[in-house]
Scaffold this motif. Structure first.
Motif, PDB file in Angstrom:
ATOM      1  N   GLU A   1      31.433 103.369  51.490  1.00  0.00           N
ATOM      2  CA  GLU A   1      30.467 104.378  51.938  1.00  0.00           C
ATOM      3  C   GLU A   1      29.329 103.729  52.717  1.00  0.00           C
ATOM      4  O   GLU A   1      28.909 104.246  53.760  1.00  0.00           O
ATOM      5  CB  GLU A   1      29.927 105.159  50.735  1.00  0.00           C
ATOM      6  N   ARG A   2      28.831 102.610  52.231  1.00  0.00           N
ATOM      7  CA  ARG A   2      27.768 101.926  52.977  1.00  0.00           C
ATOM      8  C   ARG A   2      28.319 101.312  54.263  1.00  0.00           C
ATOM      9  O   ARG A   2      27.636 101.311  55.296  1.00  0.00           O
ATOM     10  CB  ARG A   2      27.115 100.856  52.104  1.00  0.00           C
ATOM     11  N   ARG A  37      33.549  93.789  50.054  1.00  0.00           N
ATOM     12  CA  ARG A  37      32.991  93.972  48.708  1.00  0.00           C
ATOM     13  C   ARG A  37      33.345  95.331  48.111  1.00  0.00           C
ATOM     14  O   ARG A  37      32.914  95.665  47.007  1.00  0.00           O
ATOM     15  CB  ARG A  37      31.470  93.795  48.744  1.00  0.00           C
ATOM     16  N   SER A  49      29.081  95.575  58.148  1.00  0.00           N
ATOM     17  CA  SER A  49      30.067  96.556  57.716  1.00  0.00           C
ATOM     18  C   SER A  49      31.332  95.881  57.193  1.00  0.00           C
ATOM     19  O   SER A  49      31.876  96.263  56.154  1.00  0.00           O
ATOM     20  CB  SER A  49      30.417  97.488  58.885  1.00  0.00           C
ATOM     21  N   GLU A  60      27.225  88.258  47.870  1.00  0.00           N
ATOM     22  CA  GLU A  60      26.004  88.999  47.525  1.00  0.00           C
ATOM     23  C   GLU A  60      24.811  88.457  48.307  1.00  0.00           C
ATOM     24  O   GLU A  60      24.015  89.220  48.862  1.00  0.00           O
ATOM     25  CB  GLU A  60      25.748  88.910  46.024  1.00  0.00           C
ATOM     26  N   GLU A 100      25.131  89.437  51.982  1.00  0.00           N
ATOM     27  CA  GLU A 100      24.744  90.831  52.232  1.00  0.00           C
ATOM     28  C   GLU A 100      23.235  90.961  52.360  1.00  0.00           C
ATOM     29  O   GLU A 100      22.732  91.624  53.277  1.00  0.00           O
ATOM     30  CB  GLU A 100      25.263  91.731  51.109  1.00  0.00           C
ATOM     31  N   ASN A 124      32.520  98.348  49.199  1.00  0.00           N
ATOM     32  CA  ASN A 124      31.497  99.381  49.337  1.00  0.00           C
ATOM     33  C   ASN A 124      31.729 100.129  50.650  1.00  0.00           C
ATOM     34  O   ASN A 124      31.041  99.911  51.650  1.00  0.00           O
ATOM     35  CB  ASN A 124      30.108  98.747  49.306  1.00  0.00           C
ATOM     36  N   LEU A 139      30.695  94.542  53.744  1.00  0.00           N
ATOM     37  CA  LEU A 139      30.661  95.611  52.745  1.00  0.00           C
ATOM     38  C   LEU A 139      32.072  96.103  52.421  1.00  0.00           C
ATOM     39  O   LEU A 139      32.364  96.437  51.264  1.00  0.00           O
ATOM     40  CB  LEU A 139      29.787  96.762  53.251  1.00  0.00           C
TER      41      LEU A 139
END
Length: 276
Positions: free
Chosen positions: A213-214, A209, A203, A179, A182, A211, A206
């Motif tokens: 889509e992000r 983690r 990327s 976290e 990021e 995620n 993410l």
């Protein structure tokens, strides 16, 4: 420099060049006696009439060392650094470069001693603090590394903040502080959105983690540019697969096959090794 290399080398190799090579001491042209002062303000430029003869000879040697290091002639670069320090044993930039050379040779004990010597002469120099922090990260001394990265970033005159945020974020990710990593990499991206190494690693984090889509936003920006390489395309394929975008996945796979058919990433794609 990054643009020329991204096509030819995996992003992690480019990362090492970015983190290390851009921190070479600025010794060409007019010199300064200390670059950034303890208070964070630029010191007065040392003109030829001000520069002591011992420092002038050391600076010339260090300019040669920088050139040899950039050309990959490590032994010659190290010898030039040694000659610079013979001329001026108080030359912080020479110890800084010596640390980088030893770090490139994976001689971490010698690298640490060099950076400590450099900081002994200029304790608040953000370039040396950055380099020392990255070395500490390689040694898995994550808390100490984070402290030194933050000290570099606290200097109000420091201009290469994006590079240090990137390195700090990568180190935080290695420490498992995802976290925090990021947030730090996002700071790096805000300062240098065109840097493909930052975008790729953000990327990738993410994805780790969950995620996707992000992650898609950042990896698509790279793959839709001239900065794409086998590693970025392979990450893009895995992201599009998780998001069930078969068309985008096929387009990226076609690029990977046409441009990098001999790559490790394409062999992984052929095996269907999406989770390796």
């Amino acid at each position: 420099m990054v643009k020329a290399l991204v096509h030819e080398m995996p992003s992690r190799v480019v990362l090492m060049l970015v983190v290390m090579a851009v921190w070479l001491p600025a010794v060409t042209g007019c010199s300064t006696s200390g670059g950034v002062s303890e208070g964070g303000f630029e010191q007065e430029i040392v003109t030829p009439s001000d520069e002591p003869e011992t420092r002038r000879r050391a600076r010339i040697r260090l300019e040669l060392a920088v050139n040899y290091f950039e050309m990959g002639k490590i032994a010659v670069a190290l010898d030039e650094v040694k000659q610079a320090l013979v001329n001026d044993p108080t030359y912080s930039d020479a110890y800084n470069l010596r640390g980088l050379i030893y770090m490139s040779l994976n001689q971490l004990t010698q690298a640490e001693e060099s950076f400590r010597r450099a900081l002994g002469f200029r304790s608040s120099d953000p370039n040396v603090l950055h380099n020392y922090a990255w070395l500490l990260c390689q040694q898995q001394k994550y808390a100490e590394a984070d402290k030194h990265f933050s000290q570099a970033l606290a200097n109000p005159a420091y201009t290469a903040r994006g590079k240090t945020f990137m390195a700090q974020g990568l180190c935080q990710a290695r420490a498992g502080s995802y976290e925090q990593a990021e947030r730090t990499l996002l700071r790096a991206y805000e300062l240098d959105a065109g840097n493909p190494v930052v975008g790729f690693n953000l990327s990738e984090l993410l994805v780790r983690r969950g995620n996707f889509e992000r992650a898609q936003f950042y990896i698509r920006r790279i793959n839709n540019s001239e900065m794409a390489n086998a590693e970025t395309l392979w990450l893009g394929i895995k992201v599009e697969r998780r998001l069930n975008d078969a068309i985008a996945m096929r387009q990226l796979a076609d690029q990977l096959r046409k441009r990098f058919s001999e790559s490790r990433e394409y062999r992984a794609f052929e095996r269907g090794a999406f989770n390796e």
